[in-house]
Design an enzyme around this catalytic site. Structure first.
Site, short mmCIF file in Angstrom:
data_model
loop_
_atom_site.label_atom_id
_atom_site.label_comp_id
_atom_site.label_asym_id
_atom_site.label_seq_id
_atom_site.Cartn_x
_atom_site.Cartn_y
_atom_site.Cartn_z
N ASP A 29 -5.94 1.04 2.54
CA ASP A 29 -5.07 1.37 1.42
C ASP A 29 -4.97 0.16 0.50
O ASP A 29 -4.87 -0.97 0.98
CB ASP A 29 -3.69 1.76 1.94
CG ASP A 29 -2.81 2.42 0.89
OD1 ASP A 29 -2.47 1.74 -0.10
OD2 ASP A 29 -2.47 3.59 1.06
N ASN A 86 1.47 13.04 3.84
CA ASN A 86 2.46 13.42 2.83
C ASN A 86 1.95 14.66 2.10
O ASN A 86 0.75 14.76 1.81
CB ASN A 86 2.66 12.28 1.83
CG ASN A 86 3.21 11.03 2.49
OD1 ASN A 86 4.04 11.09 3.37
ND2 ASN A 86 2.72 9.88 2.04
N HIS A 99 -4.88 13.29 2.81
CA HIS A 99 -5.22 12.06 3.49
C HIS A 99 -4.18 11.74 4.56
O HIS A 99 -3.02 12.07 4.42
CB HIS A 99 -5.38 10.89 2.52
CG HIS A 99 -4.24 10.68 1.58
ND1 HIS A 99 -3.97 11.51 0.51
CD2 HIS A 99 -3.29 9.72 1.55
CE1 HIS A 99 -2.90 11.07 -0.14
NE2 HIS A 99 -2.46 9.99 0.47
#
Length: 114
Positions: A29, A86, A99
């Site tokens: 990330d 999420n 993801h």
């Protein structure tokens, strides 16, 4: 319309890719929330978890197995890690390409702020 993740998968945009096969791609990330923060993304564009179909069951399970493998490779499997998906705005989703967040490397605290 192609997402930034699709461009990473196609290697059109640079990323620190740690794993890639014919079904998923995993990369660090760019705004890590923990010492280890890796995204595991299906190579097929699925906008949200709500858009997953029974045909996606295999890739969804594969994402979890890849996450466990990466956790072992990053030496966080024994101490523990968190997996998060999420979904939509209230769920905190920012990129509308499904993801899985793999976070670890320190105590992560409570799941949700009250």
């Amino acid at each position: 319309m192609s997402t930034i993740f699709s461009k990473i998968i196609a290697r059109e945009v640079p990323a620190n890719i740690v794993y890639q096969d014919d079904r998923v791609t995993a990369f660090h990330d760019i705004n890590p929330a923990a010492p280890v923060h890796i995204l595991i993304v299906p190579n097929k564009e699925i906008p949200t978890m709500n858009d997953a179909t029974p045909e996606d069951e295999g890739v969804l399970g594969h994402m979890l197995l890849v996450a466990a493998q990466i956790a072992r490779e990053h030496n966080i499997a024994e101490s523990g890690y968190r997996l998060i998906i999420n979904t939509n705005a209230d769920g905190g989703q920012e990129v509308f390409h499904l993801h899985l967040h793999l976070l670890g490397g320190r105590p992560l605290g409570p799941m949700v702020q009250r």
